[in-house]
Design a protein around this motif. Structure first.
Motif, mmCIF file in Angstrom:
data_model
loop_
_atom_site.group_PDB
_atom_site.id
_atom_site.type_symbol
_atom_site.label_atom_id
_atom_site.label_comp_id
_atom_site.label_asym_id
_atom_site.label_seq_id
_atom_site.Cartn_x
_atom_site.Cartn_y
_atom_site.Cartn_z
ATOM 1 N N ARG A 49 51.325 43.371 49.692
ATOM 2 C CA ARG A 49 51.402 44.081 48.214
ATOM 3 C C ARG A 49 51.196 42.982 47.229
ATOM 4 O O ARG A 49 51.020 43.309 46.038
ATOM 5 C CB ARG A 49 52.727 44.917 48.201
ATOM 6 C CG ARG A 49 52.691 45.835 49.201
ATOM 7 C CD ARG A 49 54.018 46.963 48.818
ATOM 8 N NE ARG A 49 53.943 47.908 49.486
ATOM 9 C CZ ARG A 49 53.302 49.136 49.504
ATOM 10 N NH1 ARG A 49 52.561 49.298 48.131
ATOM 11 N NH2 ARG A 49 53.536 50.268 50.248
ATOM 12 N N LYS A 51 49.318 39.021 45.763
ATOM 13 C CA LYS A 51 48.022 38.169 45.542
ATOM 14 C C LYS A 51 47.991 37.163 46.659
ATOM 15 O O LYS A 51 49.159 36.428 47.090
ATOM 16 C CB LYS A 51 47.914 37.797 44.291
ATOM 17 C CG LYS A 51 47.527 38.743 43.579
ATOM 18 C CD LYS A 51 47.207 38.247 41.887
ATOM 19 C CE LYS A 51 48.763 37.650 41.188
ATOM 20 N NZ LYS A 51 48.385 37.299 39.796
ATOM 21 N N PHE A 68 46.896 45.959 50.026
ATOM 22 C CA PHE A 68 46.878 46.885 48.873
ATOM 23 C C PHE A 68 45.975 46.151 47.826
ATOM 24 O O PHE A 68 45.759 45.218 47.896
ATOM 25 C CB PHE A 68 48.138 47.444 48.636
ATOM 26 C CG PHE A 68 49.034 48.252 49.540
ATOM 27 C CD1 PHE A 68 48.920 49.535 49.517
ATOM 28 C CD2 PHE A 68 49.787 47.867 50.763
ATOM 29 C CE1 PHE A 68 49.585 50.302 50.493
ATOM 30 C CE2 PHE A 68 50.351 48.544 51.528
ATOM 31 C CZ PHE A 68 50.089 49.926 51.522
ATOM 32 N N ASP A 69 46.120 47.140 46.874
ATOM 33 C CA ASP A 69 45.299 46.653 45.800
ATOM 34 C C ASP A 69 45.662 45.346 44.952
ATOM 35 O O ASP A 69 44.717 44.347 44.743
ATOM 36 C CB ASP A 69 45.333 47.745 44.377
ATOM 37 C CG ASP A 69 44.472 47.521 43.179
ATOM 38 O OD1 ASP A 69 43.302 47.167 43.503
ATOM 39 O OD2 ASP A 69 45.136 46.939 42.152
ATOM 40 N N MET A 70 46.735 45.089 45.107
ATOM 41 C CA MET A 70 47.353 43.619 44.354
ATOM 42 C C MET A 70 47.308 42.486 45.335
ATOM 43 O O MET A 70 47.413 41.389 45.063
ATOM 44 C CB MET A 70 48.570 43.742 43.754
ATOM 45 C CG MET A 70 48.584 44.442 42.376
ATOM 46 S SD MET A 70 47.615 43.668 41.055
ATOM 47 C CE MET A 70 48.187 42.052 40.835
ATOM 48 N N ARG A 72 44.658 40.866 46.154
ATOM 49 C CA ARG A 72 43.162 40.776 45.922
ATOM 50 C C ARG A 72 43.102 39.029 46.159
ATOM 51 O O ARG A 72 44.016 38.504 46.228
ATOM 52 C CB ARG A 72 42.956 40.956 44.252
ATOM 53 C CG ARG A 72 43.943 40.564 43.458
ATOM 54 C CD ARG A 72 43.607 41.077 42.156
ATOM 55 N NE ARG A 72 43.627 42.787 42.122
ATOM 56 C CZ ARG A 72 42.998 43.435 41.450
ATOM 57 N NH1 ARG A 72 42.204 42.956 40.458
ATOM 58 N NH2 ARG A 72 43.215 44.646 41.660
ATOM 59 N N GLU A 89 42.264 47.240 50.598
ATOM 60 C CA GLU A 89 41.924 48.213 49.315
ATOM 61 C C GLU A 89 41.814 47.129 48.161
ATOM 62 O O GLU A 89 41.113 47.354 47.162
ATOM 63 C CB GLU A 89 43.372 48.828 49.081
ATOM 64 C CG GLU A 89 43.176 49.685 47.579
ATOM 65 C CD GLU A 89 44.722 50.345 47.170
ATOM 66 O OE1 GLU A 89 44.476 51.151 46.154
ATOM 67 O OE2 GLU A 89 45.488 49.942 47.747
ATOM 68 N N ALA A 90 42.109 45.723 48.345
ATOM 69 C CA ALA A 90 41.947 44.849 47.418
ATOM 70 C C ALA A 90 40.487 44.278 47.282
ATOM 71 O O ALA A 90 39.913 44.003 48.374
ATOM 72 C CB ALA A 90 43.025 43.615 47.734
ATOM 73 N N PRO A 91 39.957 44.052 45.875
ATOM 74 C CA PRO A 91 38.409 43.469 45.790
ATOM 75 C C PRO A 91 38.591 41.950 46.006
ATOM 76 O O PRO A 91 39.551 41.148 46.359
ATOM 77 C CB PRO A 91 38.407 43.796 44.280
ATOM 78 C CG PRO A 91 39.476 43.787 43.763
ATOM 79 C CD PRO A 91 40.688 44.421 44.685
ATOM 80 N N SER A 108 38.161 49.835 50.579
ATOM 81 C CA SER A 108 37.882 50.947 49.647
ATOM 82 C C SER A 108 37.502 50.247 48.539
ATOM 83 O O SER A 108 36.898 51.093 47.458
ATOM 84 C CB SER A 108 39.269 51.742 49.610
ATOM 85 O OG SER A 108 40.414 50.699 49.094
ATOM 86 N N ASN A 109 37.435 49.103 48.090
ATOM 87 C CA ASN A 109 37.120 48.415 46.918
ATOM 88 C C ASN A 109 36.494 47.049 47.221
ATOM 89 O O ASN A 109 37.195 46.035 47.498
ATOM 90 C CB ASN A 109 38.205 48.355 45.798
ATOM 91 C CG ASN A 109 37.518 47.655 44.581
ATOM 92 O OD1 ASN A 109 36.261 47.051 44.588
ATOM 93 N ND2 ASN A 109 38.466 47.479 43.561
#
Length: 292
Positions: A49, A51, A68-70, A72, A89-91, A108-109
């Motif tokens: 969750r 970086k 997850f998104d964070m 990254r 999910e994270a770029p 997803s990203n």
């Protein structure tokens, strides 16, 4: 092998330098770089969750997990990596990774993902995001689905099979690319590249396959494709119709039918390209914007 099970791990570098461990059912919450400089890890059913979870690692397997998104910039400077059955999910994931297998992975990203990587195998990967796989080399992809523009820019030694790419400006500035049994939709496909081959592919592209040194197409179909092959060296075999062909540099273009053939002797040497078609509907010596 040490086992770490079902823990909530927080704080900076929570498991920094961990070696020879299996980490299962753990959640990595707030805290950067939880697995920095680790080696010989099996990571199973874990949640990330925050970086930079994997930096400067070696011999890492990640399976059945979620970034997850964070999370990254999650996997950078890693050697000998396997990622399976995982959702990312994270770029900005995967930078300067060497020797990696990604199997049954969903991005997803995928913006700015898989940059400057080498020796990468993609199996059953789905990605959505722009600038996928920039400046990466020695890539094989099978059953790969991508929605995102500017993919594989600057890539070298790429093989794609049984895939579907919805990608404007795909394969720009590339060298040694072969695509088999795939569908590609996107404007300006393959510009400024060298040694590009399409076999048994269906392609839709405005101004596609232009400015290519050594373009080969075998048993391909072009749908809604106009102003194709400008300044390209061609060995092209097309099933059905090509909507328009514009100023190829040299070689052979063979199709059942060409809707519009534009050959401007001011720009190219017309006799350097052989055109074979059962029917050419219209021919011009100037493009449309110069005929007005």
């Amino acid at each position: 092998m040490k086992e770490i099970n079902q823990k909530l791990l927080t704080g900076e570098r929570a498991l920094y330098g961990e070696q020879d461990a299996k980490i299962s059912y753990c959640t990595f919450a707030d805290g950067e770089s939880p697995l920095k400089e680790c080696s010989n890890l099996i990571v199973d059913n874990c949640l990330f969750r925050w970086k930079y979870p994997f930096w400067y690692c070696k011999n890492i397997t990640v399976q059945n997990s979620s970034l997850f998104d964070m999370a990254r910039a999650g996997i950078w400077y890693v050697e000998d990596l396997i990622v399976k059955n995982t959702v990312i999910e994270a770029p900005k994931n995967f930078r300067r990774v060497k020797r990696a297998l990604l199997q049954d992975v969903t991005f997803s990203n995928a913006a700015e993902t898989l940059w400057s990587c080498d020796e990468v195998e993609l199996k059953n990967v789905t990605a959505k995001g722009d600038y996928f796989a920039m400046n990466s080399s020695n890539i094989t992809a099978e059953n790969f689905t991508l929605v995102g523009n500017y993919s594989f820019d600057g890539g070298r030694n790429i093989t794609v099979r049984n895939s579907r790419l919805l990608s404007k400006d795909a394969f720009w500035n590339c060298e040694n690319v072969t695509v088999y049994d795939s569908f590609i939709s996107g404007e300006y496909l393959g510009w400024n590249s060298k040694n590009i081959t399409f076999v048994n592919c269906t392609i839709e592209s405005l101004q596609g396959m232009c400015y290519i040194d050594n373009l080969t197409m075998k048993n391909c179909r072009l749908i809604n494709t106009t102003l194709a092959f400008e300044r390209s060296e061609c060995d092209v075999e097309i099933i059905g119709m090509v909507d328009s062909v514009f100023n190829p540099k040299q070689g052979l273009i063979k199709a059942e039918r060409i809707g519009e053939l534009i050959m401007d002797g001011r720009r190219v040497k017309i006799d350097q390209t052989k055109i074979i078609a059962d029917e050419i509907e219209t021919t011009f010596d100037r493009p449309e914007w110069e005929r007005k």
